[in-house]
Design an enzyme around this catalytic site. Structure first.
Site, PDB file in Angstrom:
ATOM      1  N   LYS A  17       0.847  -1.196   0.000  1.00 11.61           N
ATOM      2  CA  LYS A  17       0.000   0.000   0.000  1.00 11.61           C
ATOM      3  C   LYS A  17       0.881   1.245   0.000  1.00 11.61           C
ATOM      4  O   LYS A  17       2.009   1.203   0.509  1.00 11.61           O
ATOM      5  CB  LYS A  17      -0.859   0.037   1.280  1.00 11.61           C
ATOM      6  CG  LYS A  17      -2.025  -0.926   1.307  1.00 11.61           C
ATOM      7  CD  LYS A  17      -2.831  -0.716   2.591  1.00 11.61           C
ATOM      8  CE  LYS A  17      -3.943  -1.728   2.733  1.00 11.61           C
ATOM      9  NZ  LYS A  17      -4.971  -1.619   1.703  1.00 11.61           N
ATOM     10  N   ARG A  51     -10.076 -11.615   2.192  1.00 11.90           N
ATOM     11  CA  ARG A  51     -10.926 -12.680   1.640  1.00 11.90           C
ATOM     12  C   ARG A  51     -10.219 -14.031   1.695  1.00 11.90           C
ATOM     13  O   ARG A  51     -10.872 -15.076   1.754  1.00 11.90           O
ATOM     14  CB  ARG A  51     -11.340 -12.309   0.206  1.00 11.90           C
ATOM     15  CG  ARG A  51     -10.186 -12.158  -0.752  1.00 11.90           C
ATOM     16  CD  ARG A  51     -10.573 -11.404  -2.025  1.00 11.90           C
ATOM     17  NE  ARG A  51     -10.699  -9.954  -1.799  1.00 11.90           N
ATOM     18  CZ  ARG A  51     -11.065  -9.080  -2.732  1.00 11.90           C
ATOM     19  NH1 ARG A  51     -11.340  -9.485  -3.957  1.00 11.90           N
ATOM     20  NH2 ARG A  51     -11.151  -7.801  -2.439  1.00 11.90           N
TER      21      ARG A  51
HETATM   22  N1  BES Z   1      -8.057  -3.778   4.569  1.00 10.64           N
HETATM   23  C1  BES Z   1      -8.236  -3.387   3.223  1.00 10.64           C
HETATM   24  C2  BES Z   1      -9.548  -2.646   2.987  1.00 10.64           C
HETATM   25  C3  BES Z   1      -9.654  -1.272   3.600  1.00 10.64           C
HETATM   26  C4  BES Z   1      -9.239  -0.165   2.884  1.00 10.64           C
HETATM   27  C5  BES Z   1     -10.216  -1.098   4.832  1.00 10.64           C
HETATM   28  C6  BES Z   1      -9.361   1.088   3.443  1.00 10.64           C
HETATM   29  C7  BES Z   1     -10.344   0.159   5.385  1.00 10.64           C
HETATM   30  C8  BES Z   1      -9.912   1.258   4.688  1.00 10.64           C
HETATM   31  C9  BES Z   1      -8.223  -4.614   2.309  1.00 10.64           C
HETATM   32  O1  BES Z   1      -7.411  -5.654   2.722  1.00 10.64           O
HETATM   33  C10 BES Z   1      -7.691  -4.161   0.995  1.00 10.64           C
HETATM   34  O2  BES Z   1      -6.553  -3.795   0.935  1.00 10.64           O
HETATM   35  N2  BES Z   1      -8.543  -4.210  -0.029  1.00 10.64           N
HETATM   36  C11 BES Z   1      -8.162  -3.804  -1.315  1.00 10.64           C
HETATM   37  C12 BES Z   1      -8.680  -4.836  -2.293  1.00 10.64           C
HETATM   38  C13 BES Z   1      -8.108  -4.696  -3.664  1.00 10.64           C
HETATM   39  C14 BES Z   1      -6.644  -5.001  -3.674  1.00 10.64           C
HETATM   40  C15 BES Z   1      -8.859  -5.642  -4.581  1.00 10.64           C
HETATM   41  C16 BES Z   1      -8.779  -2.432  -1.583  1.00 10.64           C
HETATM   42  O3  BES Z   1      -9.893  -2.167  -1.126  1.00 10.64           O
HETATM   43  O4  BES Z   1      -8.113  -1.616  -2.210  1.00 10.64           O
HETATM   44 MN    MN Z   2      -5.431  -5.436   2.065  1.00  9.07          MN
END
Ligand code: BES
Ligand code: MN
Ligand code: ZN
Length: 498
Positions: free
Chosen positions: A274, A348
């Protein structure tokens, strides 16, 4: 400090407290207790004071007013409630939170707000909402503040009508608020002190004496159980993963509910790293597991009569030489294979194993809570959770429970036509869909592991955290989901087959 909440039949003139909180309705119509305070002052003074401070009696408005010599409490907190006929549980809960915020320097407060509720509002529900508001609005997390000033409030008197049932509702509110506060605490803790091992130990400690059994699987046991998703996500961290299962079995259980919660103690994204800003709040990524465990810890105290079992995988998602790579394939608990194209879609992967285990136990219904997608925040903002599910009756049961609990959720679809987005070239599934509808493709991925029975998924990526104080929410971890889960478990009935 712990705060006690007691129902009392007394009047404001006899409440021996530091602060008295009284309601005033729209257009400055004095509510119960406010009239007595006005009577104790010189004629017209009370109203003049309210007019002078711009107080009209709208919901959310407050004013501090001196009480004069006739009442033990030197100051009254006047709380606007709007028109009495329009009073809702939400307004009462927020009013309770306003009391808690104003009362941090007081050791005792009394309030007549319960008697402001119209006959049309269920009295026990009103008492519960008011006390939850007080208990949660005053929440503080001071573990890391060297000069933090803890609230001094230890005694709250709810002045008003009501018998044992109302006191029971008040006790229930205090119990639920304590569970929510535990969830907030562990969400607010830095990831460095809540490794999966530490988080699992905290869950076990929280549940000691709670009438449940806690089982913690270590890495060797997870290998034996073939939890490929949890092990795959966990393999990049120096902190090994854990899997926590909690079982509550009341005598002559009338139904069987399974709870699943995402427990990513820190989500760096893994090798699909990230950006820095995106990581700032990623200690919150275990908010689903925290809510589930907190709920489990109070089921017995709340007299829940259904069997409830929870499944909470705990991992840290980190990039390293041992981390899972984009393109790697994992074999999950239910034997399905998943091509991991983005290591940041990790939630997931761990939920897949947890859902599979839940399905194997053959519950009447399953609900999972997960801070799963940024896309859900894009769709619904940061205050409303996305609700998806395979059984209409089950989804409705959850919507009703969330409504009563005062936690906003909104339904989203699981469109079959998007399922092809999850097709992999080499494995059964891939772990990401296309550019759009990310909350839905995440939900569809989970569906592949959720069996044929009633299952629902609550994406709490937004509401797990508050970016400002707001009613009973305090900036930081919110404990979102605890209130809905205890409400759901309390009233659980097996949904009919879809
Ligand atoms: N934990 C994150 C989702 C999240 C993002 C929660 C911002 C709270 C605030 C999750 O694991 C994630 O990174 N999801 C990705 C999925 C994508 C890579 C398909 C996302 O939402 O960008
Ligand atoms: Mn994630
Ligand atoms: Zn995550």
């Amino acid at each position: 400090v712990t705060t006690t909440f007691t129902l009392r039949a007394g009047t404001v003139a006899r409440a021996n407290v530091d602060l008295i909180a009284v309601p005033v309705f729209a257009d400055r119509v004095l509510g119960p207790g406010a009239d007595a305070i006005a009577d104790g002052l010189k004629r017209g003074e009370f109203d003049k004071f309210l007019v002078g401070s711009g107080f009209e009696g709208k919901p959310g408005q407050t004013a501090l007013v001196p009480t004069g010599a006739l009442i033990p409490a030197p100051v009254a907190l006047v709380i606007g409630l709007g028109a009495q006929a329009d009073l809702t549980l939400k307004i009462l809960r927020r009013a309770g939170a306003a009391i808690a915020r104003a009362a941090k320097k007081s050791t005792s407060v009394a309030t007549t707000l319960l008697d402001a509720a119209p006959e049309s509002l269920n009295r026990e529900a009103a008492a519960q909402a008011l006390v939850e508001g007080i208990a949660l609005g005053g929440y503080q997390f001071l573990d890391w503040k060297s000069k933090g000033e803890a609230s001094k409030l230890t005694r709250v008197e709810v002045l008003g009508r009501g018998g044992a049932k109302v006191q029971t509702a008040i006790d229930r509110a205090a119990t639920v608020a304590d569970a929510v506060s535990w969830a907030r605490d562990i969400v607010n803790q830095p990831a460095a002190v809540k490794s999966p091992v530490a988080f699992a130990a905290a869950a076990k400690k929280r549940c000691a004496g709670a009438g449940v059994t806690v089982t913690i699987l270590d890495v060797a046991e997870m290998k034996k159980e073939r939890l490929g998703g949890v092990l795959g996500v966990g393999q990049g961290s120096a902190q090994p993963p854990r899997f926590v299962k909690i079982t509550y079995t009341p005598p002559r259980a009338k139904g069987f509910l399974a709870l699943v919660g995402k427990g990513v103690v820190f989500d760096s994204g893994g090798l699909s790293l990230k950006p820095p800003g995106g990581m700032e709040t990623m200690k919150t990524d275990m908010g689903g597991a925290a809510a589930v465990i907190a709920a489990m810890s109070v089921l017995k105290k709340l007299g829940v009569t259904s069997k409830v079992v929870s499944y909470t995988p705990m991992v840290e998602n980190m990039p390293s030489g041992t981390a899972i790579r984009p393109g790697d394939v994992l074999t999950m608990r239910n034997k399905k294979t998943v091509e991991v194209l983005n290591t940041d879609a990790e939630g997931r992967l761990i939920l897949a194993d947890a859902l599979s285990l839940a399905v194997e136990a053959k519950p009447d219904a399953i609900i999972d809570l997960a801070t799963l997608t940024g896309a859900c925040m894009v769709a619904l903002g940061d205050k409303i959770a996305g609700l998806m599910g395979t059984n209409e009756a089950w989804v409705q049961q959850i919507r009703d429970a969330a409504e009563r609990a005062g936690e906003p959720v909104w339904p989203l679809p699981l469109p079959a036509e998007y399922e092809k987005q999850l097709e992999s070239e080499i494995a059964d599934l891939k772990n990401i869909g296309g550019s759009y509808g990310g909350a839905l493709t995440a939900g569809l991925f989970l569906k592949a592991f959720a069996g044929e029975g009633a299952w629902a998924h609550l994406d709490i990526a937004g509401p797990a955290r508050a970016n400002a104080d707001d009613g009973e929410l305090v900036k930081g971890g919110t404990g979102f989901g605890v209130r809905t889960l205890v409400e759901l478990a309390t009233n659980f009935t097996a949904p009919k087959k879809a």
